[in-house]
Write an enzyme that holds these catalytic residues in place. Structure first.
Site, PDB file in Angstrom:
ATOM      1  CG  ASP A   1       4.187  -4.199   6.244  1.00 28.55           C
ATOM      2  OD1 ASP A   1       3.789  -5.215   5.644  1.00 28.55           O
ATOM      3  OD2 ASP A   1       4.682  -3.226   5.653  1.00 28.55           O
TER       4      ASP A   1
ATOM      5  CD  GLU B   1       7.627  -1.813   2.744  1.00 28.74           C
ATOM      6  OE1 GLU B   1       7.971  -2.302   1.649  1.00 28.74           O
ATOM      7  OE2 GLU B   1       6.443  -1.644   3.076  1.00 28.74           O
TER       8      GLU B   1
ATOM      9  CG  HIS C   1      10.842   0.320   0.139  1.00 32.06           C
ATOM     10  ND1 HIS C   1      12.000   1.021  -0.099  1.00 32.06           N
ATOM     11  CD2 HIS C   1      11.148  -0.995  -0.023  1.00 32.06           C
ATOM     12  CE1 HIS C   1      12.981   0.171  -0.364  1.00 32.06           C
ATOM     13  NE2 HIS C   1      12.489  -1.059  -0.358  1.00 32.06           N
TER      14      HIS C   1
ATOM     15  CG  HIS D   1       4.232  -0.611  -0.368  1.00 28.07           C
ATOM     16  ND1 HIS D   1       3.756  -1.889  -0.153  1.00 28.07           N
ATOM     17  CD2 HIS D   1       3.635  -0.187  -1.502  1.00 28.07           C
ATOM     18  CE1 HIS D   1       2.920  -2.223  -1.127  1.00 28.07           C
ATOM     19  NE2 HIS D   1       2.840  -1.192  -1.961  1.00 28.07           N
TER      20      HIS D   1
ATOM     21  CG  ASP E   1       1.986  -0.438   4.336  1.00 30.73           C
ATOM     22  OD1 ASP E   1       1.448   0.670   4.171  1.00 30.73           O
ATOM     23  OD2 ASP E   1       2.620  -1.027   3.448  1.00 30.73           O
TER      24      ASP E   1
END
Length: 230
Positions: free
Chosen positions: A7, A9, A57, A152, A157
């Protein structure tokens, strides 16, 4: 096969307008077991982080100022994912950002580095048509505790997605035979007498859930569900 659940960001939604990566989180899975090996880096995006992105985030321009640039960790990242099946939720988004960063450094694309890319969002939409299929919704569907997900975060995640992926693919290995396992039912004179089989019957709630799933499939397939009883 070695799997990497990944994942990211970012500073925004579109790398084509200058948005960059600010975090990469990966966890390694061997077979269907998490190995405990991780790859996690915060990144200096070499630009301001808009307040809207920070609200998602929690990462600010100031926090990321002393973090490494993608160019400083690219080789380590490439070595980590090389040859693996990469599992991502909404893969087009993350792969687009990763390929942009790699292209800026004239490196191989993710599709060239990896064995394959699996998009769990696409899988979820096929399994749960017409329903919410974001990570929170899938955690709720499969009983996965995501109480710590107030913002997030790439590593958190990725860890949650690993559990979601295992839940979504449960039973796929049920037809695999382990020829190395000892034959517990064998004796020196042949097959031992088999004990009576225990019959487990579905509860009323389970039957109702089953009927609901078949109804959803029937609706989505316009009445062509093969598992509906006539």
């Amino acid at each position: 096969m070695r799997k990497i659940i990944l994942d990211t960001e970012t500073t925004g939604l579109d790398f084509r307008t200058g948005d960059r990566l600010v975090e990469i989180g990966c966890v390694e899975m061997i077979g269907r077991q998490l190995s405990g090996v991780r790859f996690h880096r915060y990144l200096n995006p070499e630009r301001e982080v808009p307040p809207g992105a920070t609200a998602i985030h929690g990462l600010t321009t100031e926090f990321l100022a002393d973090k490494p640039k993608f160019a400083e960790i690219v080789d380590e990242f490439m070595d980590f994912v090389r040859g693996a099946e990469i599992i991502i939720h909404n893969a087009a988004f993350d792969v687009g950002f990763l390929n942009n960063e790699l292209a800026l450094l004239q490196k191989e694309r993710i599709e060239q580095l990896s064995h394959s890319v699996t998009d769990t969002l696409r899988m979820a939409r096929e399994m749960r048509p017409g329903k919410k299929n974001n990570l929170n919704a899938l955690c709720s569907e499969f009983g996965i505790d995501n109480a710590s997900r107030t913002l997030h975060g790439a590593l958190l995640d990725a860890e949650l997605l690993a559990e979601v992926y295992l839940a979504m693919t449960r039973g796929q290995n049920s037809l695999t035979m382990d020829f190395a396992a000892p034959a517990a039912s064998m004796t020196t004179t042949g097959i031992s007498e088999r004990p009576p089989l225990k019959v487990l019957r579905a509860s009323e709630a389970e039957l109702a859930d089953h009927a609901r799933v078949l109804a959803d499939i029937g609706k989505e397939s316009k009445g062509k569900c093969l598992w509906r009883l006539s």
